[in-house]
Design a protein around this motif. Sequence first.
Motif, PDB file in Angstrom:
ATOM      1  N   UNK A 322       0.705  -1.118   0.025  1.00 43.60           N
ATOM      2  CA  UNK A 322      -0.011   0.095   0.124  1.00 43.60           C
ATOM      3  C   UNK A 322       0.641   1.146   0.015  1.00 43.60           C
ATOM      4  N   UNK A 323       1.736   1.224   0.876  1.00 39.28           N
ATOM      5  CA  UNK A 323       2.585   2.320   1.045  1.00 39.28           C
ATOM      6  C   UNK A 323       3.381   2.526  -0.348  1.00 39.28           C
ATOM      7  N   UNK A 324       4.026   1.553  -1.032  1.00 41.34           N
ATOM      8  CA  UNK A 324       4.923   1.453  -2.361  1.00 41.34           C
ATOM      9  C   UNK A 324       3.845   2.000  -3.314  1.00 41.34           C
ATOM     10  N   UNK A 325       2.767   1.428  -3.641  1.00 45.42           N
ATOM     11  CA  UNK A 325       1.584   1.809  -4.549  1.00 45.42           C
ATOM     12  C   UNK A 325       1.524   3.490  -4.491  1.00 45.42           C
ATOM     13  N   UNK A 326       1.225   4.025  -3.167  1.00 42.45           N
ATOM     14  CA  UNK A 326       1.034   5.322  -2.956  1.00 42.45           C
ATOM     15  C   UNK A 326       2.206   6.192  -3.512  1.00 42.45           C
ATOM     16  N   UNK A 327       3.461   5.811  -3.267  1.00 37.19           N
ATOM     17  CA  UNK A 327       4.511   6.407  -3.439  1.00 37.19           C
ATOM     18  C   UNK A 327       4.911   6.448  -4.887  1.00 37.19           C
ATOM     19  N   UNK A 328       4.662   5.268  -5.530  1.00 38.53           N
ATOM     20  CA  UNK A 328       4.757   5.212  -7.078  1.00 38.53           C
ATOM     21  C   UNK A 328       3.820   6.090  -7.755  1.00 38.53           C
ATOM     22  N   UNK A 329       2.545   5.970  -7.301  1.00 40.90           N
ATOM     23  CA  UNK A 329       1.611   6.690  -7.995  1.00 40.90           C
ATOM     24  C   UNK A 329       1.696   8.093  -8.041  1.00 40.90           C
ATOM     25  N   UNK A 330       2.117   8.564  -6.933  1.00 40.04           N
ATOM     26  CA  UNK A 330       2.482  10.145  -6.554  1.00 40.04           C
ATOM     27  C   UNK A 330       3.432  10.451  -7.632  1.00 40.04           C
ATOM     28  N   UNK A 331       4.682   9.805  -7.538  1.00 40.81           N
ATOM     29  CA  UNK A 331       5.768  10.106  -8.407  1.00 40.81           C
ATOM     30  C   UNK A 331       5.335   9.855  -9.833  1.00 40.81           C
ATOM     31  N   UNK A 332       4.405   8.849 -10.167  1.00 38.85           N
ATOM     32  CA  UNK A 332       4.308   8.865 -11.601  1.00 38.85           C
ATOM     33  C   UNK A 332       3.329  10.188 -12.067  1.00 38.85           C
ATOM     34  N   UNK A 333       2.583  10.446 -11.183  1.00 39.07           N
ATOM     35  CA  UNK A 333       1.523  11.551 -11.307  1.00 39.07           C
ATOM     36  C   UNK A 333       2.212  12.827 -11.456  1.00 39.07           C
ATOM     37  N   UNK A 334       3.238  13.094 -10.634  1.00 41.35           N
ATOM     38  CA  UNK A 334       4.110  14.269 -10.734  1.00 41.35           C
ATOM     39  C   UNK A 334       5.207  14.331 -11.483  1.00 41.35           C
ATOM     40  N   UNK A 335       5.529  13.372 -12.065  1.00 40.00           N
ATOM     41  CA  UNK A 335       6.853  13.101 -12.876  1.00 40.00           C
ATOM     42  C   UNK A 335       7.153  14.360 -13.843  1.00 40.00           C
ATOM     43  N   UNK A 336       8.243  14.894 -14.102  1.00 39.24           N
ATOM     44  CA  UNK A 336       9.612  14.510 -13.548  1.00 39.24           C
ATOM     45  C   UNK A 336       9.806  14.959 -12.196  1.00 39.24           C
ATOM     46  N   UNK A 337       8.980  15.343 -11.135  1.00 42.82           N
ATOM     47  CA  UNK A 337       9.198  15.773  -9.896  1.00 42.82           C
ATOM     48  C   UNK A 337       9.263  14.551  -8.931  1.00 42.82           C
ATOM     49  N   UNK A 338      10.089  13.809  -8.902  1.00 39.62           N
ATOM     50  CA  UNK A 338      10.163  12.441  -8.198  1.00 39.62           C
ATOM     51  C   UNK A 338      10.639  12.858  -6.931  1.00 39.62           C
ATOM     52  N   UNK A 339       9.870  12.372  -5.654  1.00 37.50           N
ATOM     53  CA  UNK A 339      10.158  12.501  -4.594  1.00 37.50           C
ATOM     54  C   UNK A 339      10.221  11.189  -3.658  1.00 37.50           C
ATOM     55  N   UNK A 340      11.185  11.020  -2.417  1.00 34.28           N
ATOM     56  CA  UNK A 340      11.291   9.989  -1.694  1.00 34.28           C
ATOM     57  C   UNK A 340       9.907   9.927  -0.853  1.00 34.28           C
ATOM     58  N   UNK A 341       9.375   8.865  -0.504  1.00 38.01           N
ATOM     59  CA  UNK A 341       8.438   8.634   0.278  1.00 38.01           C
ATOM     60  C   UNK A 341       8.825   8.019   1.316  1.00 38.01           C
ATOM     61  N   UNK A 342       7.885   8.014   2.392  1.00 35.01           N
ATOM     62  CA  UNK A 342       8.263   7.452   3.872  1.00 35.01           C
ATOM     63  C   UNK A 342       8.022   5.919   3.761  1.00 35.01           C
ATOM     64  N   UNK A 343       9.366   5.427   4.040  1.00 40.34           N
ATOM     65  CA  UNK A 343       9.327   3.999   4.512  1.00 40.34           C
ATOM     66  C   UNK A 343       9.372   3.698   5.739  1.00 40.34           C
ATOM     67  N   UNK A 344       8.413   2.972   6.187  1.00 39.84           N
ATOM     68  CA  UNK A 344       8.256   2.754   7.662  1.00 39.84           C
ATOM     69  C   UNK A 344       9.043   1.705   8.207  1.00 39.84           C
ATOM     70  N   UNK A 345       9.167   1.783   9.667  1.00 38.33           N
ATOM     71  CA  UNK A 345      10.118   0.664  10.234  1.00 38.33           C
ATOM     72  C   UNK A 345       9.541  -0.884   9.610  1.00 38.33           C
ATOM     73  N   UNK A 346      10.561  -1.679   9.464  1.00 38.86           N
ATOM     74  CA  UNK A 346       9.954  -2.901   9.235  1.00 38.86           C
ATOM     75  C   UNK A 346       9.307  -3.777  10.025  1.00 38.86           C
ATOM     76  N   UNK A 347       8.197  -4.114   9.731  1.00 38.63           N
ATOM     77  CA  UNK A 347       7.381  -5.009  10.674  1.00 38.63           C
ATOM     78  C   UNK A 347       6.568  -6.043  10.138  1.00 38.63           C
ATOM     79  N   UNK A 348       6.774  -7.305  10.625  1.00 36.85           N
ATOM     80  CA  UNK A 348       6.240  -8.611  10.075  1.00 36.85           C
ATOM     81  C   UNK A 348       5.795  -9.462  11.027  1.00 36.85           C
ATOM     82  N   UNK A 349       4.368 -10.183  10.903  1.00 39.93           N
ATOM     83  CA  UNK A 349       4.000 -10.901  11.946  1.00 39.93           C
ATOM     84  C   UNK A 349       3.559 -12.188  11.407  1.00 39.93           C
ATOM     85  N   UNK A 350       3.738 -13.161  11.722  1.00 42.88           N
ATOM     86  CA  UNK A 350       3.175 -14.790  11.223  1.00 42.88           C
ATOM     87  C   UNK A 350       2.259 -15.207  12.370  1.00 42.88           C
TER      88      UNK A 350
END
Length: 480
Positions: A322-350
């Motif tokens: 979800x985060x990556x989709x939002x970052x990629x879509x935002x950058x594709x929409x605003x291209x060539x103004x590409x910006x780094x997005x927030x990557x959260x602290x890694x968290x995984x649960x089994x």
Amino acid sequence: MQKRRVDVAIIGAGTAGMGAYRAARKHTDNLVLIEGGHYGTTCARVGCMPSKLLIAAADSAHCMEQGSVFGVHPGGVRIDGKAVMDRVRSERDRFVGFVLETISEMPESHRLGGHARFIDDHRLVVEEQAEVIADRIVVATGARPNIPGLLKEAKDRLVVNDDLFEWNELPASVAVFGPGVIGLELGQALSRLGVRVRLFGVGGSLGPIRDERIREYALETFSREFPLDPDANVKAVKRTDEGVAITFVEKTKGNVTETFDYVLAATGRKANVDHLDIQNTELELDERGSPLFNRYTLQCGDSHIFIAGDANNDTPLLHEAADEGRIAGDNAGRYPDVRAGLRRTPLAVVFTDPQIATVGLTIDQVDERCRGCFSVGEVSFEDQGRSRVIARNKGLLRVYGEQGSGQFLGAEMFGPAAEHISHLLAWSAQRRMTVSEMLDMPFYHPVIEEGVRTALRALNRNLNIGPEVITRCMDCGPGG
């Protein structure tokens, strides 16, 4: 062939694709979302939700069987496999329905069905029926189960998690290959629902666990429920009249052959980029044929193409997609103004029992970052107060901190309530808190989270910051 020119084309309507669509639409209404399969995300249709439904049924059966621990003796537990699977599919379809409602709310002109292939960097052909010329493109095609050749000898009795949820009844026996997240979750659930299960692995790994102490503890615990060999030597897999005969080396008996109704391949997933003809672009590809990309912008090189979600094989988890989709879509929409997005602290649960959780940096990453200058705090839940009260007192938590700064860097846990405890730890890591600051937070009594305090106190002492740890400290309450 129909031709269409758009500002942004998004390939794939899963979690990442829909996130990219919503973000890109804030910049332009001239876009298209291309989907070659069924609408409905991997999570809703064949992943997170149906697996948790099966696990919920298994947990219910297990709780009934464990009632005698509390002096509660239920009548004989009867598992109705058909009823179990009916509920799994019914609730699964409800979750998928929510996704389909979201898709249906998108303008029809924004949706295009069919498999897309690259003709060049800007042109896509969709099922030979449409050509899409896009200024910017987001690849969000997800992933699919990866099946080793040996397992294909199971033929019609070979299933992946996509197939399992279509079962009308529970089988008598299943051989599970792959002790990763999917294999552990489904293998334990099936076992607790009365299915004879044996789990085979390669290389010795167990889920996402990287801390050897926790891996050994978890392996011993799981092995009490069902046979599990994380580094199995499987000689043959053969379809027979009785099912699937599997020949493997048993440590004390040598070659052994057991027959199972089905083989479940939980042997990882493969990014869906190999049918995109991505070699027709000028993108730089890795040895697997996947585009090289920046994980903070999701941009492939310095191009107008972005890749998000399981398709990039970086962190195949829903919240990351979800985060990556939002970052990629935002950058594709605003291209060539590409910006780094927030990557959260890694968290995984089994969602096994006990649960497994990983937070922040792994112990190997901590060692690399700190050049060996780090410390570990640990707590066992076997004597932890609340855990013993509810008879869920199996588990181990290990927390990692940086010497000098005292910063909390990460943790691994195999134990009760890990899905909740891991969030508290992830929030602390993302806020870059020190271990001392975490210990200043309130801890109620009696709760499982008191075990976190015990581990943090041990870590603070090992960092030469906190005082000696008092055994059975009464300030914390009995078992705190």
